[in-house]
Design an enzyme around this catalytic site. Structure first.
Site, short mmCIF file in Angstrom:
data_model
loop_
_atom_site.label_atom_id
_atom_site.label_comp_id
_atom_site.label_asym_id
_atom_site.label_seq_id
_atom_site.Cartn_x
_atom_site.Cartn_y
_atom_site.Cartn_z
N HIS A 147 39.07 37.75 44.87
CA HIS A 147 39.01 38.75 43.80
C HIS A 147 39.00 40.13 44.43
O HIS A 147 38.04 40.52 45.10
CB HIS A 147 37.75 38.53 42.95
N SER A 174 40.60 44.55 38.12
CA SER A 174 39.59 43.70 37.50
C SER A 174 39.39 44.11 36.03
O SER A 174 40.34 44.09 35.26
CB SER A 174 38.29 43.77 38.30
N ASP A 213 41.17 33.10 43.05
CA ASP A 213 40.26 34.12 42.53
C ASP A 213 39.03 33.44 41.93
O ASP A 213 39.15 32.67 40.97
CB ASP A 213 40.97 34.96 41.46
#
Length: 395
Positions: free
Chosen positions: A358, A201, A329
């Site tokens: 995600h 991320s 996502d």
């Protein structure tokens, strides 16, 4: 009369069973036809592509996300709740930075490794997400995967994560000064040890920006990024959509960032005239406009987002970088994944799954243990340490 009731009850049961059976068959049909798919590999670089297909057998498989939990936000949220966390005992190191700040490195030296010489032991540098630490389940799983191969791991913490914040400077996706300092520190300490960076991320965005900015001067052998926001403008728009994205995902992240500022008010009071507005931020965009952009010297939030964005920097990569992205996502829409750019440049490969959310990528009926991203990470890291990066260099 009783026979009529019995007959009616029997047919009611048959009717109910038929409805349930129809639903189950329809659900399974949809799952196997539209959910279970082989990931797409976007990669022009023939050497890199063949390298991945030869040494990462997972890329030949279909990704089968957890059958009862394949929706994007379910993958994202359930993973954070349900995923187990391997027990990892770290040794912590406090790094003093040139401006008087500090950050934490958590080491797992893996002293039982088959690589007995600590000077040359292959090492993975891991970067957690937005407010993440070495204790996040997705990090401990990656450390565990690396350890099984005999590798050493070190987890990079951003300023104020896991240790006291000493300066008003914090961190953001576009700023790689602290990361550059730490990588130089590690390579100077272990000049003969190969290093791979892996970021998740926000950590993946920082790593990607480091690799693109440093180019030929990069001191890592390779990189892997997971669930990055390729185009920050598009990502912010995505999490501002009404519903769960805005009211759960967006607000939860903003709340964590505001809390971080609130816990260090004494440091920021003198540097921000509108600190009260920062504390009122309820979305990522509001926080970045009122805090991040100003603290890092950007003229506007858009200026910061442009600097943080990744898709327009692929051409600058000089070491192989594997990126795992899910089309669903909730933080990065599918149209923002730069598949075309990956097909036009070297040193980049994007594995694109149809599902995964995600940092989700859960598979199996009871997805508590290793998942798709853990297995891909393990195979890729082993491939690079065992067969690369010389194998990947252009003629």
């Amino acid at each position: 009369m009783d026979e009529d009731k019995t007959s009616t009850s029997f047919f009611d049961k048959i009717s109910s069973f038929s409805i349930v059976l129809f639903f189950v068959i329809s659900y399974l049909t949809y799952y196997f036809l539209f959910v279970v798919k082989k990931p797409r590999l976007a990669c022009r670089d023939k050497k890199f592509r063949n390298f991945l297909l030869d040494y990462c057998p997972i890329l030949h498989e279909k990704f089968k996300p957890t059958i009862w939990c394949f929706e994007s936000r379910a993958q994202t949220i359930v993973r954070s709740i349900m995923k187990s966390s391997p027990k990892i005992t770290y040794e912590s190191e406090l790094v003093v930075l040139p401006d008087g700040g500090q950050l934490l490195l958590d080491w797992f030296d893996n002293n039982d490794s088959k690589f007995k010489d600590v000077k040359t032991r292959p090492t993975v540098l891991l970067l957690p997400g937005l407010t993440g630490t070495s204790n996040e389940s997705y990090i401990t799983h990656l450390v565990h995967q690396a350890a099984q191969q005999g590798y050493r791991s070190v987890v990079f913490h951003n300023r104020g994560m896991g240790t006291q914040l000493l300066t008003p400077k914090t961190y953001c996706a576009a700023n790689v000064e602290d990361l550059t300092y730490v990588i130089n520190l590690l390579k100077d300490r272990f000049p003969e040890a190969p290093f791979i960076g892996a970021g998740i991320s926000l950590g993946g965005m920082m790593l990607f920006n480091y690799l693109a900015k440093l180019g030929d001067q990069c001191r890592l052998e390779a990189g892997m990024c997971i669930s990055v926001a390729w185009n920050v403008f598009e990502s912010v728009l995505e999490i501002e959509k009404p519903g769960l994205n805005r009211h759960v995902l967006n607000r939860t992240l903003a709340k964590g960032l505001v809390s971080h500022v609130k816990n260090n008010m004494a440091l920021f009071d003198q540097h921000l005239d509108d600190i009260d507005d920062v504390l009122k931020s309820s979305t990522i965009r509001e926080f970045d406009s009122r805090f991040t952009a100003k603290m890092f010297g950007y003229s506007s939030c858009d200026d910061y987002y442009h600097a943080a964005t990744l898709h327009n920097k692929i051409h600058a990569l000089r070491v192989p970088v594997l990126v795992l992205s899910a089309e669903d996502d909730p933080f990065s829409p599918s149209h923002a994944i730069p598949a075309e750019e990956a097909e036009q440049n070297d040193n980049i490969a994007i594995v694109i799954t149809s599902h995964g959310g995600h940092i989700g990528f859960m598979e199996g009926l009871f997805p508590r243990h290793e998942g798709y991203m853990d297995r891909l990470f393990a195979q890729y890291v082993k491939a690079v340490f065992t067969h690369g990066p010389q194998h990947l260099k252009q003629d």
